[in-house]
Write a protein that holds these residues in place. Structure first.
Motif, short mmCIF file in Angstrom:
data_model
loop_
_atom_site.label_atom_id
_atom_site.label_comp_id
_atom_site.label_asym_id
_atom_site.label_seq_id
_atom_site.Cartn_x
_atom_site.Cartn_y
_atom_site.Cartn_z
N PHE A 116 45.72 47.51 51.61
CA PHE A 116 45.19 46.16 51.35
C PHE A 116 44.80 46.27 49.99
CE2 PHE A 116 41.44 48.61 52.36
CZ PHE A 116 40.67 48.37 51.54
N LEU A 117 44.58 47.38 49.43
CA LEU A 117 44.24 47.25 47.84
C LEU A 117 45.45 47.26 46.84
CD1 LEU A 117 41.57 49.95 47.72
CD2 LEU A 117 41.18 47.71 47.22
N LYS A 118 46.42 47.93 47.42
CA LYS A 118 47.89 48.10 46.65
C LYS A 118 48.24 46.52 46.57
CE LYS A 118 51.53 50.53 45.62
NZ LYS A 118 52.78 51.62 45.76
N SER A 119 48.27 45.87 47.59
CA SER A 119 49.33 44.53 47.72
C SER A 119 48.16 43.76 47.16
CB SER A 119 49.15 44.21 49.28
OG SER A 119 48.06 44.34 49.98
N ALA A 120 46.94 43.96 47.00
CA ALA A 120 45.85 42.85 46.64
C ALA A 120 46.25 42.80 45.09
CB ALA A 120 44.50 43.09 46.69
N LYS A 121 46.42 43.94 44.48
CA LYS A 121 46.56 44.40 43.04
C LYS A 121 47.94 43.35 42.48
CE LYS A 121 47.54 48.04 39.62
NZ LYS A 121 47.93 49.43 39.51
N THR A 122 48.97 43.65 43.33
CA THR A 122 50.20 43.10 42.88
C THR A 122 49.94 41.33 43.19
OG1 THR A 122 51.26 44.82 43.94
CG2 THR A 122 52.41 42.73 43.35
N GLN A 123 49.14 41.06 44.31
CA GLN A 123 49.05 39.66 44.60
C GLN A 123 48.25 38.96 43.21
OE1 GLN A 123 47.66 39.57 48.31
NE2 GLN A 123 49.60 39.83 49.23
N ALA A 124 47.26 39.67 42.79
CA ALA A 124 46.14 39.20 41.86
C ALA A 124 46.46 39.12 40.27
CB ALA A 124 45.11 39.80 42.18
N ARG A 125 47.70 39.99 40.27
CA ARG A 125 48.21 40.26 38.76
C ARG A 125 48.41 38.91 38.06
NH1 ARG A 125 49.64 43.82 35.27
NH2 ARG A 125 51.24 43.26 33.58
N LYS A 126 49.21 37.95 38.44
CA LYS A 126 49.53 36.79 37.67
C LYS A 126 48.37 35.72 37.71
CE LYS A 126 54.55 37.07 37.70
NZ LYS A 126 55.81 36.75 38.25
N PRO A 127 48.03 35.58 39.08
CA PRO A 127 46.84 34.44 39.05
C PRO A 127 45.58 35.03 38.09
CG PRO A 127 47.48 34.89 41.43
CD PRO A 127 48.39 35.77 40.39
N GLY A 128 45.50 36.36 38.31
CA GLY A 128 44.22 36.68 37.53
C GLY A 128 44.44 36.30 35.97
N ILE A 129 45.46 36.63 35.54
CA ILE A 129 45.80 36.54 34.16
C ILE A 129 45.75 34.89 33.54
CG2 ILE A 129 47.81 36.42 32.47
CD1 ILE A 129 48.71 39.03 33.68
N GLU A 130 46.21 34.05 34.72
CA GLU A 130 46.22 32.76 34.43
C GLU A 130 44.67 32.28 34.11
OE1 GLU A 130 48.34 30.65 33.62
OE2 GLU A 130 49.80 32.25 33.63
N ALA A 131 43.87 32.83 35.26
CA ALA A 131 42.38 32.44 35.38
C ALA A 131 41.81 32.71 34.16
CB ALA A 131 41.78 33.07 36.65
N MET A 132 42.12 34.15 33.38
CA MET A 132 41.53 34.78 32.17
C MET A 132 41.96 33.70 31.07
SD MET A 132 41.13 38.92 32.71
CE MET A 132 43.13 39.18 33.19
N LYS A 133 43.31 33.28 31.00
CA LYS A 133 43.92 32.43 29.93
C LYS A 133 43.17 31.10 29.92
CE LYS A 133 48.55 34.07 29.61
NZ LYS A 133 49.88 33.69 29.92
N GLU A 134 42.68 30.38 30.91
CA GLU A 134 42.01 29.41 31.30
C GLU A 134 40.49 29.40 30.77
OE1 GLU A 134 42.39 27.76 35.29
OE2 GLU A 134 44.42 27.89 35.23
N LYS A 135 39.91 30.39 31.37
CA LYS A 135 38.46 30.91 30.82
C LYS A 135 38.32 31.13 29.35
CE LYS A 135 34.21 31.58 31.51
NZ LYS A 135 33.34 30.55 32.31
N LEU A 136 39.30 31.87 28.81
CA LEU A 136 39.51 32.03 27.40
C LEU A 136 39.59 30.59 26.52
CD1 LEU A 136 39.21 33.99 24.87
CD2 LEU A 136 41.83 33.99 25.16
N ASP A 137 40.62 29.89 27.00
CA ASP A 137 40.59 28.33 26.40
C ASP A 137 39.44 27.83 26.53
OD1 ASP A 137 43.29 29.12 25.71
OD2 ASP A 137 44.43 27.86 27.38
#
Length: 143
Positions: A116-137
């Motif tokens: 469950f961890l390894k797949s979550a890491k893969t699944q969260a990569r792009k949405p996590g980056i997008e969330a961080m970009k939005e928060k930074l903006d």
């Protein structure tokens, strides 16, 4: 020899200089936004594997799910900020939540792995980056 020079807009330069002074305040908030996305994915994946494909009825108490959390952003010895998704330690029975999660992730003799961890890491990569970009903006617009 050709020569090229670029001039940055004054507004952009002011924001970058203001960001430089507030970096230590902004970075933790940005990382925590990405960490929240990862936490949600880990929780969803954990929820989906607990009690699945067992030979006997599940004895899950929900302790592992409730122990899942996100650490606050902290600076490590190298000067890098980090957030961690993990499990708070020790259950009432004395077992470690990290140990139980590890057995669930990788399996043991007679118990197949339920990653469950390894797949979550893969699944969260792009949405996590997008969330961080939005928060930074969002943080930059506040400056």
């Amino acid at each position: 020899m050709a020569k090229v020079s670029f001039s940055m807009p004054d507004d952009f330069l002011r924001k970058v200089s203001a960001l430089g002074e507030k970096t230590d305040e902004i970075i933790p908030r940005v990382l925590e936004a990405g960490g929240e996305v990862a936490l949600e994915k880990v929780h969803d994946n954990l929820e989906s594997v607990i009690g699945r494909d067992t030979k006997s009825p599940s004895r899950s108490t929900g302790e592992l799910e409730s122990a899942l959390g996100l650490s606050p952003a902290r600076m490590d010895k190298n000067g890098n900020f980090n957030v961690k998704v993990g499990f708070s330690e020790l259950r009432p029975d004395g077992e470690s939540n990290a140990k139980i999660a590890n057995i669930l992730e990788y399996g043991k003799h007679g118990q197949p792995p339920k990653p469950f961890l390894k797949s979550a890491k893969t699944q969260a990569r792009k949405p996590g980056i997008e969330a961080m970009k939005e928060k930074l903006d969002e943080e930059i617009k506040k400056i």
